[in-house]
Design a protein around this motif. Sequence first.
Motif, PDB file in Angstrom:
ATOM      1  N   VAL A 105      32.021  29.941  12.003  1.00  0.00           N
ATOM      2  CA  VAL A 105      32.391  31.267  12.525  1.00  0.00           C
ATOM      3  C   VAL A 105      33.592  31.825  11.755  1.00  0.00           C
ATOM      4  CG1 VAL A 105      33.391  32.454  14.528  1.00  0.00           C
ATOM      5  CG2 VAL A 105      31.274  31.161  14.777  1.00  0.00           C
ATOM      6  N   PRO A 106      34.710  31.070  11.635  1.00  0.00           N
ATOM      7  CA  PRO A 106      35.836  31.652  10.884  1.00  0.00           C
ATOM      8  C   PRO A 106      35.559  31.821   9.394  1.00  0.00           C
ATOM      9  CG  PRO A 106      36.506  29.629  12.021  1.00  0.00           C
ATOM     10  CD  PRO A 106      35.035  29.738  12.191  1.00  0.00           C
ATOM     11  N   SER A 123      29.485  36.147  17.740  1.00  0.00           N
ATOM     12  CA  SER A 123      30.895  36.407  17.433  1.00  0.00           C
ATOM     13  C   SER A 123      31.025  37.555  16.431  1.00  0.00           C
ATOM     14  CB  SER A 123      31.617  35.151  16.963  1.00  0.00           C
ATOM     15  OG  SER A 123      30.897  34.565  15.943  1.00  0.00           O
ATOM     16  N   GLY A 124      29.987  37.767  15.601  1.00  0.00           N
ATOM     17  CA  GLY A 124      30.012  38.935  14.715  1.00  0.00           C
ATOM     18  C   GLY A 124      30.052  40.220  15.543  1.00  0.00           C
ATOM     19  N   ILE A 158      41.311  34.984  16.763  1.00  0.00           N
ATOM     20  CA  ILE A 158      40.042  34.322  17.118  1.00  0.00           C
ATOM     21  C   ILE A 158      39.682  33.281  16.051  1.00  0.00           C
ATOM     22  CG2 ILE A 158      37.534  34.680  17.330  1.00  0.00           C
ATOM     23  CD1 ILE A 158      38.112  37.316  18.720  1.00  0.00           C
ATOM     24  N   PHE A 159      39.831  33.664  14.780  1.00  0.00           N
ATOM     25  CA  PHE A 159      39.452  32.740  13.698  1.00  0.00           C
ATOM     26  C   PHE A 159      40.362  31.499  13.686  1.00  0.00           C
ATOM     27  CE2 PHE A 159      37.801  36.731  11.383  1.00  0.00           C
ATOM     28  CZ  PHE A 159      36.551  36.583  11.962  1.00  0.00           C
ATOM     29  N   ALA A 197      39.124  27.667  14.394  1.00  0.00           N
ATOM     30  CA  ALA A 197      39.368  26.557  13.454  1.00  0.00           C
ATOM     31  C   ALA A 197      40.179  25.453  14.142  1.00  0.00           C
ATOM     32  CB  ALA A 197      40.088  27.072  12.215  1.00  0.00           C
ATOM     33  N   ALA A 198      41.111  25.857  15.024  1.00  0.00           N
ATOM     34  CA  ALA A 198      41.927  24.845  15.723  1.00  0.00           C
ATOM     35  C   ALA A 198      41.044  24.020  16.671  1.00  0.00           C
ATOM     36  CB  ALA A 198      43.056  25.521  16.490  1.00  0.00           C
TER      37      ALA A 198
END
Length: 450
Positions: free
Chosen positions: A243-244, A368-369, A389-390, A394-395
């Motif tokens: 996603v990110p 998410s897009g 959000i990104f 990732a976290a």
Amino acid sequence: MSEVKQPWTEHAFRYLGLFFICMMTFGSYYIYDIPSALTQDKIDTWYGVKEIKYSLLYAVYNFPNMVIVFFGGFLIDTVFGLKLGSIIFCCLVMTGQILFSISANSKTFWLALLGRTIFGLGGESLSVAQSTFCAAWFNGRNDLNLAFAITLGFSRIGSAVNFQVTPTLDNKFSLPTAVWFGAICCGISFVACIVLCFLDMARSRKDAANNPVIKNDPVSIKDITKFPKMVWLIFALVVFFYVPLFVFVSIGTQFFVNKFGTTSSFAGVLTSIPYYTAAPSPVIGFIIDRVGRNLSWMALSMILLVVAHSILGFTMVNPYVGMILMGFSYAIMAASIWPTIPALIPSSRLGTAYGLAFAFQNAAIALSGLLVNAILEKTNNNYYYTEAIFVGSAAIGLLIVVLLILIDLKEKKLNIPSQDMKDNIKLLNKQSEPLLSEQSSINNNQEITY
Ligand SMILES: NCCCC[C@H](N)C(=O)NCC(=O)O
């Protein structure tokens, strides 16, 4: 287990196969971003449509693949088999692109959407077939990570090349010529797929002679309930990593124009950096094949992604820094995550497993897009929220890898030296077929661990 030295002809044969495994998806990776490479404005003017319609060219690919790609993978394992499945998916990709090209000549937008939909029906499933081929050809060898990394590196070069060739053909000749060139690439991939199928017949015969297994284990959709928990965590990681990456790439050009004031062509160059930096992925795959410990590499990749998005989103540091870090993160993840699935799931169910992974990935990217674009519209392009959000995604991905590392301290399947992982894969495929059939006929409620 002792290492048997392979003759050079055996290596040459595997790498010849790998060349065609790479070529098989070159066309589909090339054509995916043709609309973006042509730019939204050009598409809108050519077809006489408005903004929202442009995004449909991507939506008709991603939305059906929330489901289709899972069935694509399952059909490979059950009905079609790998070879026929690949030929069918390649045909769909090529047909879709031919329809898109005809639509460019006739300026018919509905035909363009139909073409992209048909491309979507084959495109993701073809990537499932590619991963399954890669596992079939390299399972149990010393170069499994390298093989996956070469495949993805090569495919992504296809994505990056499109961003240079399509605008050039469009400017020099015409928009339909640029789109038809994509159809020619798909034709080349189709021929590569046919050659690969012939080579694969020889490969199957060789492997069957060397490792005879008793085939009496029908694949059922219920098998996914027996997938080990580690593979579900890998699927979750695919979501929180891609996603990110992919959603950011889809808004990247506008992000750099708005936040850093770059020209749109330079913004395009910045955005395609992660695809170019996928090229050294094979070097990373080669190193992972020597040292193993895939989960540690995945942790490093997630850390780089958190840092990259934090720099891009919350500082004014030169955007090259964030994008190059993101590229390294991608190169490391591409080489380390996909070969973990054959270490958890037997070959007979790999199509289903890769299909599930890509289905979750497509669902997450599509949804998410939409969310990210809605936020940008509501906040008048305030990238603070979308970058949050990104970074958050990732976290979470990093936390998932930490959890996997903790689980693996006991399981010893993924964060181990490469020789041990290779031996485990051999054992998993030797045992799984008789084991699954025996167990399921004895007691359907009994848990089967792959
Ligand atoms: N047309 C794009 C194909 C994407 C294939 C697949 N969903 C995927 O993400 N593969 C891994 C990658 O890094 O490309």
